[in-house]
Write a protein that holds these residues in place. Structure first.
Motif, PDB file in Angstrom:
ATOM      1  N   ARG A 157       0.837  -1.202   0.000  1.00  0.00           N
ATOM      2  CA  ARG A 157       0.000   0.000   0.000  1.00  0.00           C
ATOM      3  C   ARG A 157       0.868   1.247   0.000  1.00  0.00           C
ATOM      4  N   ASP A 158       1.921   1.239   0.811  1.00  0.00           N
ATOM      5  CA  ASP A 158       2.812   2.396   0.875  1.00  0.00           C
ATOM      6  C   ASP A 158       3.487   2.650  -0.468  1.00  0.00           C
ATOM      7  N   ILE A 161       1.025   4.396  -2.661  1.00  0.00           N
ATOM      8  CA  ILE A 161       0.853   5.783  -2.232  1.00  0.00           C
ATOM      9  C   ILE A 161       2.028   6.638  -2.691  1.00  0.00           C
ATOM     10  N   ARG A 162       3.226   6.079  -2.698  1.00  0.00           N
ATOM     11  CA  ARG A 162       4.393   6.813  -3.193  1.00  0.00           C
ATOM     12  C   ARG A 162       4.232   7.217  -4.649  1.00  0.00           C
TER      13      ARG A 162
END
Length: 235
Positions: A157-158, A161-162
């Motif tokens: 998920r991160d 998002i990046r």
């Protein structure tokens, strides 16, 4: 890579959609390790300055788009939301790695490019989704046979998002049941996704990324961010 410039982002215009222009920079352009490994093997050098406008997630997106048939630079720009200048840089990088070839008819995959594309298991379903995760536009990306890699880490998920996502849910199918390991681990509720899985052709052992953003270009690009983080575990 030039470590002296890796953490020094610059604001560079990129196309969001239509004639709108925003500003986006990527201080750390590598979300996964897939292309770092390929660059090392092929002797391709790409300084961070060459990747201010895109990430390796965008490289993977362009690679997969080139696998759908001969495609022009303008069409790649429209699909990814990245300006034509950055798309030109991406195509140059992929050519130097021996993954694509460019002719007057457009850009397509070489045999090695097809091998890498097939290794990822990625399929881009032509199916519109909405309301599953945060973001005006939702996009789903499927990867056959990669469900075994998906654990309850928040890293996928991160990674999405990046690349620009507002939210991303990674899911997998086991014994006909669709689950989200991370959301299950933190007891976050999510809708029944069995109908979606059937529609996109998800099978036991598959993984998928569902990403949300303000526009479809960012949602789709960020789905490749979550997915490249996942498939890099096989490298």
């Amino acid at each position: 890579m030039d470590s002296d410039t890796q953490d020094t982002p610059q604001s560079i215009p990129f196309r969001l959609s239509g004639n709108s222009v925003g500003y986006k920079s990527f201080a750390r352009p590598f979300v996964g390790t897939l292309f770092q490994d390929l660059m090392e093997r092929s002797g391709t050098e790409l300084g961070t300055r060459g990747m201010h406008r895109f990430t390796d997630a965008h490289l993977l997106y362009v690679l997969c788009l080139c696998g759908s048939g001969r495609i022009s630079r303008q069409e790649l720009s429209d699909a990814t939301g990245i300006g034509e200048g950055a798309v030109r840089n991406m195509l140059s990088c992929l050519r130097r790695m021996g993954l694509i070839e460019t002719t007057r008819r457009g850009n397509g995959l070489t045999p090695e490019g097809m091998r890498i594309r097939d290794m990822t298991g990625i399929v881009m379903p032509e199916y519109e989704v909405s309301g599953i995760v945060e973001g005006e536009c939702n996009y789903v990306l499927l990867a056959h046979g990669k469900g075994y890699l998906l654990d309850n880490s928040i890293a996928y998920r991160d990674a999405a998002i990046r690349v620009g996502a507002k939210d991303c849910m990674m899911i997998r199918m086991d014994d006909g049941k669709v689950t989200s390991p991370y959301r299950d681990s933190v007891e976050l509720r999510y809708p029944d996704l069995s109908e979606l899985a059937e529609t996109i052709g998800m099978r036991d052992g598959d993984a998928a990324a569902i990403c949300g953003a303000d526009n479809v270009q960012t949602a789709s690009s960020s789905a490749f961010g979550g997915m490249i983080k996942l498939i890099s575990k096989t490298r």
